[in-house]
Design a protein around this motif. Sequence first.
Motif, short mmCIF file in Angstrom:
data_model
loop_
_atom_site.label_atom_id
_atom_site.label_comp_id
_atom_site.label_asym_id
_atom_site.label_seq_id
_atom_site.Cartn_x
_atom_site.Cartn_y
_atom_site.Cartn_z
N LEU A 95 -5.13 4.08 -6.83
CA LEU A 95 -3.73 3.91 -7.25
C LEU A 95 -3.67 3.24 -8.61
N LYS A 104 0.76 -2.36 -0.74
CA LYS A 104 0.41 -2.14 0.66
C LYS A 104 -1.10 -2.03 0.85
N ALA A 105 -1.75 -1.29 -0.05
CA ALA A 105 -3.20 -1.09 0.06
C ALA A 105 -3.95 -2.41 -0.06
N TYR A 149 -0.95 11.43 -5.54
CA TYR A 149 -0.43 10.33 -6.34
C TYR A 149 0.31 10.82 -7.58
N GLU A 183 6.95 3.91 -6.78
CA GLU A 183 6.30 4.24 -5.51
C GLU A 183 4.81 3.89 -5.56
N MET A 230 4.04 11.02 -7.24
CA MET A 230 4.77 9.79 -6.95
C MET A 230 5.29 9.15 -8.24
N LYS A 268 -8.49 2.76 -1.79
CA LYS A 268 -7.19 3.36 -2.10
C LYS A 268 -6.52 2.60 -3.25
N LYS A 307 4.37 0.15 -5.11
CA LYS A 307 4.60 -0.25 -3.72
C LYS A 307 3.39 0.11 -2.85
N GLU A 308 2.84 1.31 -3.08
CA GLU A 308 1.66 1.72 -2.32
C GLU A 308 0.46 0.84 -2.65
#
Length: 209
Positions: free
Chosen positions: A201, A188-189, A174, A181, A177, A197, A184-185
């Motif tokens: 993040l 998604k998580a 991480y 980014e 990143m 996760k 965005k992750e």
Amino acid sequence: MSLVRLKIKGISYSQTQNGAYALILNEVDGDRKLPIVIGAFEAQSIAIALEKEIRPPRPLTHDLFKNFADRYDIVVKQVIIHKLVDGVFYSSIICEREKVEEIIDARTSDAIALALRFDAPIFTYKTILDKAGIFLKFSSKENEDEDSDDSIVVDEILQEGETVEIESGAGDGYREMTLDELHKELDKAVANEDYEKAAKLRDEISKRN
């Protein structure tokens, strides 16, 4: 017996014991910490309650309990960690409905997950803090800022022997990143309901803000 109010210092995971998490509670008017080993599901539920920006697409079990309680006008007034036997903490949830108070036994991790959702205070007895409270050591490095306090040496609690520094996001790539980014992750998580996760993040994003 006198009660001592606690606040949540943080949650960390063990690099040596798979799936083991430690919830660290700190006395409000002192420096002692109360470490409690909890499971992965409870760790995720507590982490989500702490991270207000993470909103699950569907309610978790503790969210469902909160929704159910709200519908029937049940309020959690406080949580008391009242007993420690063979390393296991026992807790009570103090509830109220129509000015009638009820006491419900609960696992400590569940009780704290609910206390967060009701903004209810968390207490323990002074005798328990005297018995199990510790002055937890923190990792120290040159040129580190105060945020490094979140890196708690959990394995010192979970097992005897050599301690391992726990640092959120250290081995997940991480750090390399960008913030865009990471966001965005994170989205998604949360969409995939991978809250472990998502919590990591969020930790990395918080460090950069």
